[in-house]
Design an enzyme around this catalytic site. Structure first.
Site, PDB file in Angstrom:
ATOM      1  N   SER A 192       0.490   8.088  -6.230  1.00  0.00           N
ATOM      2  CA  SER A 192      -0.331   7.770  -5.065  1.00  0.00           C
ATOM      3  C   SER A 192      -0.439   8.978  -4.145  1.00  0.00           C
ATOM      4  O   SER A 192       0.498   9.791  -4.053  1.00  0.00           O
ATOM      5  CB  SER A 192       0.348   6.622  -4.315  1.00  0.00           C
ATOM      6  OG  SER A 192      -0.219   6.458  -3.041  1.00  0.00           O
ATOM      7  N   TYR A 248       7.900   2.173  -0.313  1.00  0.00           N
ATOM      8  CA  TYR A 248       6.928   2.163  -1.420  1.00  0.00           C
ATOM      9  C   TYR A 248       6.571   3.598  -1.812  1.00  0.00           C
ATOM     10  O   TYR A 248       6.624   3.975  -2.988  1.00  0.00           O
ATOM     11  CB  TYR A 248       5.660   1.395  -1.023  1.00  0.00           C
ATOM     12  CG  TYR A 248       4.514   1.664  -1.972  1.00  0.00           C
ATOM     13  CD1 TYR A 248       4.506   1.108  -3.242  1.00  0.00           C
ATOM     14  CD2 TYR A 248       3.470   2.531  -1.620  1.00  0.00           C
ATOM     15  CE1 TYR A 248       3.476   1.396  -4.136  1.00  0.00           C
ATOM     16  CE2 TYR A 248       2.448   2.821  -2.504  1.00  0.00           C
ATOM     17  CZ  TYR A 248       2.458   2.253  -3.757  1.00  0.00           C
ATOM     18  OH  TYR A 248       1.452   2.548  -4.645  1.00  0.00           O
ATOM     19  N   LYS A 282       7.280   6.158  -5.379  1.00  0.00           N
ATOM     20  CA  LYS A 282       6.319   6.959  -6.146  1.00  0.00           C
ATOM     21  C   LYS A 282       6.810   8.408  -6.265  1.00  0.00           C
ATOM     22  O   LYS A 282       6.725   9.026  -7.325  1.00  0.00           O
ATOM     23  CB  LYS A 282       4.937   6.923  -5.483  1.00  0.00           C
ATOM     24  CG  LYS A 282       4.280   5.559  -5.524  1.00  0.00           C
ATOM     25  CD  LYS A 282       3.953   5.136  -6.942  1.00  0.00           C
ATOM     26  CE  LYS A 282       3.413   3.737  -7.050  1.00  0.00           C
ATOM     27  NZ  LYS A 282       3.328   3.224  -8.408  1.00  0.00           N
TER      28      LYS A 282
HETATM   29  P1  NAD Z   1      -1.541  -4.786  -8.944  1.00  0.00           P
HETATM   30  O1  NAD Z   1      -0.436  -5.443  -8.187  1.00  0.00           O
HETATM   31  O2  NAD Z   1      -2.848  -5.490  -9.039  1.00  0.00           O
HETATM   32  O3  NAD Z   1      -1.047  -4.441 -10.424  1.00  0.00           O
HETATM   33  C1  NAD Z   1       0.305  -4.163 -10.726  1.00  0.00           C
HETATM   34  C2  NAD Z   1       0.699  -5.075 -11.877  1.00  0.00           C
HETATM   35  O4  NAD Z   1       2.060  -4.807 -12.223  1.00  0.00           O
HETATM   36  C3  NAD Z   1       0.605  -6.565 -11.513  1.00  0.00           C
HETATM   37  O5  NAD Z   1      -0.161  -7.226 -12.502  1.00  0.00           O
HETATM   38  C4  NAD Z   1       2.055  -7.046 -11.523  1.00  0.00           C
HETATM   39  O6  NAD Z   1       2.158  -8.383 -11.953  1.00  0.00           O
HETATM   40  C5  NAD Z   1       2.703  -6.047 -12.483  1.00  0.00           C
HETATM   41  N1  NAD Z   1       4.138  -5.824 -12.269  1.00  0.00           N
HETATM   42  C6  NAD Z   1       4.767  -5.517 -11.100  1.00  0.00           C
HETATM   43  N2  NAD Z   1       6.086  -5.366 -11.333  1.00  0.00           N
HETATM   44  C7  NAD Z   1       6.287  -5.562 -12.653  1.00  0.00           C
HETATM   45  C8  NAD Z   1       7.435  -5.559 -13.502  1.00  0.00           C
HETATM   46  N3  NAD Z   1       8.664  -5.329 -13.014  1.00  0.00           N
HETATM   47  N4  NAD Z   1       7.271  -5.784 -14.824  1.00  0.00           N
HETATM   48  C9  NAD Z   1       6.040  -6.040 -15.351  1.00  0.00           C
HETATM   49  N5  NAD Z   1       4.929  -6.086 -14.594  1.00  0.00           N
HETATM   50  C10 NAD Z   1       5.048  -5.849 -13.261  1.00  0.00           C
HETATM   51  O7  NAD Z   1      -1.741  -3.329  -8.316  1.00  0.00           O
HETATM   52  P2  NAD Z   1      -2.842  -2.220  -8.600  1.00  0.00           P
HETATM   53  O8  NAD Z   1      -3.595  -2.018  -7.348  1.00  0.00           O
HETATM   54  O9  NAD Z   1      -3.542  -2.494  -9.853  1.00  0.00           O
HETATM   55  O10 NAD Z   1      -1.903  -0.956  -8.775  1.00  0.00           O
HETATM   56  C11 NAD Z   1      -1.464  -0.497 -10.035  1.00  0.00           C
HETATM   57  C12 NAD Z   1      -0.524   0.683  -9.832  1.00  0.00           C
HETATM   58  O11 NAD Z   1      -1.220   1.699  -9.108  1.00  0.00           O
HETATM   59  C13 NAD Z   1       0.719   0.353  -9.015  1.00  0.00           C
HETATM   60  O12 NAD Z   1       1.809   1.067  -9.559  1.00  0.00           O
HETATM   61  C14 NAD Z   1       0.389   0.867  -7.632  1.00  0.00           C
HETATM   62  O13 NAD Z   1       1.524   1.224  -6.909  1.00  0.00           O
HETATM   63  C15 NAD Z   1      -0.447   2.088  -7.977  1.00  0.00           C
HETATM   64  N6  NAD Z   1      -1.357   2.479  -6.889  1.00  0.00           N
HETATM   65  C16 NAD Z   1      -2.206   1.544  -6.368  1.00  0.00           C
HETATM   66  C17 NAD Z   1      -3.041   1.906  -5.322  1.00  0.00           C
HETATM   67  C18 NAD Z   1      -3.954   0.886  -4.673  1.00  0.00           C
HETATM   68  O14 NAD Z   1      -4.377   1.117  -3.536  1.00  0.00           O
HETATM   69  N7  NAD Z   1      -4.297  -0.207  -5.348  1.00  0.00           N
HETATM   70  C19 NAD Z   1      -3.031   3.205  -4.828  1.00  0.00           C
HETATM   71  C20 NAD Z   1      -2.160   4.139  -5.399  1.00  0.00           C
HETATM   72  C21 NAD Z   1      -1.325   3.756  -6.437  1.00  0.00           C
HETATM   73  C1  WQD Z   2      -7.465   2.216   5.066  1.00  0.00           C
HETATM   74  C2  WQD Z   2      -7.915   2.439   6.505  1.00  0.00           C
HETATM   75  C3  WQD Z   2      -6.346   1.639   8.138  1.00  0.00           C
HETATM   76  C4  WQD Z   2      -6.728  -2.604   7.199  1.00  0.00           C
HETATM   77  C5  WQD Z   2      -2.686   2.142   1.396  1.00  0.00           C
HETATM   78  C6  WQD Z   2      -1.292   2.587   1.064  1.00  0.00           C
HETATM   79  C7  WQD Z   2      -1.339   3.716   0.087  1.00  0.00           C
HETATM   80  C8  WQD Z   2      -2.184   3.341  -1.139  1.00  0.00           C
HETATM   81  C9  WQD Z   2      -3.501   2.768  -0.781  1.00  0.00           C
HETATM   82  C10 WQD Z   2      -0.861   2.536  -2.904  1.00  0.00           C
HETATM   83  C11 WQD Z   2      -6.791   2.910   7.423  1.00  0.00           C
HETATM   84  C12 WQD Z   2      -7.649   0.874   8.216  1.00  0.00           C
HETATM   85  C13 WQD Z   2      -6.871  -1.235   7.206  1.00  0.00           C
HETATM   86  C14 WQD Z   2      -7.220  -3.350   8.325  1.00  0.00           C
HETATM   87  C15 WQD Z   2      -7.983  -1.298   9.315  1.00  0.00           C
HETATM   88  N1  WQD Z   2      -1.567   2.336  -1.913  1.00  0.00           N
HETATM   89  N2  WQD Z   2      -7.484  -0.592   8.243  1.00  0.00           N
HETATM   90  N3  WQD Z   2      -7.832  -2.663   9.322  1.00  0.00           N
HETATM   91  O1  WQD Z   2      -3.351   2.769   4.381  1.00  0.00           O
HETATM   92  O2  WQD Z   2      -5.015   4.406   3.386  1.00  0.00           O
HETATM   93  O3  WQD Z   2      -3.401   3.245   1.924  1.00  0.00           O
HETATM   94  O4  WQD Z   2      -3.350   1.726   0.185  1.00  0.00           O
HETATM   95  O5  WQD Z   2      -0.401   3.577  -3.263  1.00  0.00           O
HETATM   96  O6  WQD Z   2      -0.027   4.022  -0.258  1.00  0.00           O
HETATM   97  O7  WQD Z   2      -0.656   3.003   2.256  1.00  0.00           O
HETATM   98  O8  WQD Z   2      -5.261   1.971   2.872  1.00  0.00           O
HETATM   99  O9  WQD Z   2      -6.852   0.110   2.909  1.00  0.00           O
HETATM  100  O10 WQD Z   2      -4.621  -0.169   4.069  1.00  0.00           O
HETATM  101  O11 WQD Z   2      -6.334   1.361   5.060  1.00  0.00           O
HETATM  102  O12 WQD Z   2      -8.534  -0.730  10.249  1.00  0.00           O
HETATM  103  O13 WQD Z   2      -7.117  -4.581   8.355  1.00  0.00           O
HETATM  104  O14 WQD Z   2      -8.353   1.192   7.037  1.00  0.00           O
HETATM  105  O15 WQD Z   2      -5.809   1.841   9.411  1.00  0.00           O
HETATM  106  O16 WQD Z   2      -7.365   3.815   8.346  1.00  0.00           O
HETATM  107  P1  WQD Z   2      -4.218   3.143   3.273  1.00  0.00           P
HETATM  108  P2  WQD Z   2      -5.748   0.714   3.700  1.00  0.00           P
END
Ligand code: NAD
Ligand code: WQD
Length: 338
Positions: free
Chosen positions: A124, A149, A153
């Site tokens: 991330s 969190y 990562k």
């Molecule tokens: P998500 O929660 O939709 O998908 C994650 C999946 O992992 C889920 O289906 C959950 O059931 C499964 N899971 C969690 N723990 C588990 C375990 N111990 N064993 C087996 N399965 C497990 O989330 P997503 O948005 O699809 O994110 C996928 C990956 O990308 C995550 O690692 C997340 O941290 C990373 N990521 C997401 C974002 C975002 O904003 N969505 C941003 C950066 C990184």
């Molecule tokens: C985006 C913008 C908020 C909600 C998060 C995690 C990051 C990554 C992605 C996994 C910001 C604003 C949000 C609301 C708002 N996840 N906001 N009202 O914070 O950039 O990233 O998700 O790795 O680790 O921190 O994403 O979508 O929460 O926020 O004004 O109800 O929207 O302040 O500027 P963020 P977000």
């Protein structure tokens, strides 16, 4: 080619499985369904017209993993499985360290035992911390993470780097995602958060569908053009396609590689609201609220390394992201249901 997709029933994993199937790969989904529904697996099959093996299994379950590796000849792993809720990680850090870090270690041990040493990992942009200026580049120093969190990562990246350094048969791609939004064009798969969403776009979609009254815009006094936070939103299908390139990379070359997956464009909260209003054809009510603790003003990528080395770049713009998020939400007001 068989690709084990941990977390494959989730938001990004399900979209990646569709693209893997479309490209002729054979994904095998492993998910404990703690944050997803098996309905998403059914819909992956429906969209692609292809079958997918699914194991309900936890990545911390070594015996379960060994069984999956014994029953399948797996060429590489895409590792999405993990918990991702920032506030939950602050209130329950041990659960996050156990699930994300502990789970990744068990997964790598099972992979090594099975002789499969190729992994693509969901990292991330949060690993850049709050000190690095945007555009963020892969060679910048990792920042001080602002929540458990993000720390998971950062540590998993280090564990994979050390593992690759210890054994030249390993290959890992660490993919630093920016802000994934949007959904598959079919409107059949998308993001299905539990409870009140934490992230901006899922929150906006629930305001637009009438489940939530209004959006709280977290701060309008940041040093950005309109005072609201700026982020690099990326369409989940572009992100999914980046994983196919990363799989080719780990299958073709050993070592540890880090890539930003972003568009390089920053949009403010109010710009996203405007784009979403255009997509859904109605106003989205919002009020200006206080800043959210831990937030930074601006975060966007320099995506040039992924373009040069993987031949990947995001091509879908903010309007398409909002249209696709809205199609998913309006066709599935209750997500995948119960
Ligand atoms: P998500 O929660 O939709 O998908 C994650 C999946 O992992 C889920 O289906 C959950 O059931 C499964 N899971 C969690 N723990 C588990 C375990 N111990 N064993 C087996 N399965 C497990 O989330 P997503 O948005 O699809 O994110 C996928 C990956 O990308 C995550 O690692 C997340 O941290 C990373 N990521 C997401 C974002 C975002 O904003 N969505 C941003 C950066 C990184
Ligand atoms: C985006 C913008 C908020 C909600 C998060 C995690 C990051 C990554 C992605 C996994 C910001 C604003 C949000 C609301 C708002 N996840 N906001 N009202 O914070 O950039 O990233 O998700 O790795 O680790 O921190 O994403 O979508 O929460 O926020 O004004 O109800 O929207 O302040 O500027 P963020 P977000």
């Amino acid at each position: 080619m068989s690709i084990l997709v941990t977390g494959g029933a989730g938001f990004i994993g399900s979209h990646t499985c569709v693209e893997l199937l479309n490209a002729g790969y054979d994904p095998i989904i492993l998910d404990n369904l703690c944050n997803s529904k098996s309905e998403s697996v059914k819909r992956i099959k429906e969209i692609t017209g292809k079958d997918v093996k699914f194991y309900k299994c936890d990545i911390r379950d070594r015996e379960g993993l060994d069984k999956v590796f014994a029953e399948n000849k797996i060429d590489a792993v895409i590792h999405f499985a993990g918990l991702k809720c920032v506030p939950e990680s602050i209130s329950n850090p041990l659960e996050y360290y156990d699930n994300n870090i502990g789970g990744s270690v068990v997964l790598c041990e099972a992979m090594a035992a099975a002789g499969c040493k190729k992994i693509v990992f969901s990292s991330s942009a949060t690993v850049y911390g709050s000190e690095n200026p945007s555009p963020l580049k892969e060679d910048m120093p990792e920042g001080k993470t602002t929540n458990p969190y993000g720390t998971t990562k950062l540590y998993i990246e280090r564990i994979l780097k050390d593992t690759c350094a210890s054994d030249s048969e390993w290959s890992a791609c660490l993919l630093r995602y920016f802000n994934p939004i949007g959904a598959h064009k079919s409107g059949r798969i998308g993001e299905d958060p539990n409870g009140i969403p934490n992230n901006l776009v899922p929150y906006i979609t629930q305001v637009a569908i009438g489940k939530l009254d209004h959006l709280n815009v977290n701060g309008d006094d940041y040093p950005t053009p309109d005072g609201t936070g700026v982020r690099d939103y990326i369409h989940v299908v572009d992100l999914a396609l980046g994983h196919l390139k990363a799989v080719e990379k780990v299958l073709g070359e050993n070592g540890c590689f880090t890539y930003n997956l972003g568009t390089g464009n920053g949009y403010s909260v109010l710009e996203v609201v405007k784009a979403f209003e255009k997509a859904c054809g109605k106003p989205v009510k919002y009020v200006i609220a206080p800043r959210r603790p831990g937030d930074i003003a601006t975060c966007y990528s320099d995506p040039s390394k992924a373009k040069e080395e993987l031949g990947w770049e995001a091509v879908r713009g903010i309007d398409e992201m909002c249209e696709d998020s809205w199609r998913w939400q309006s066709q599935n007001p209750d997500g995948y249901g119960d």
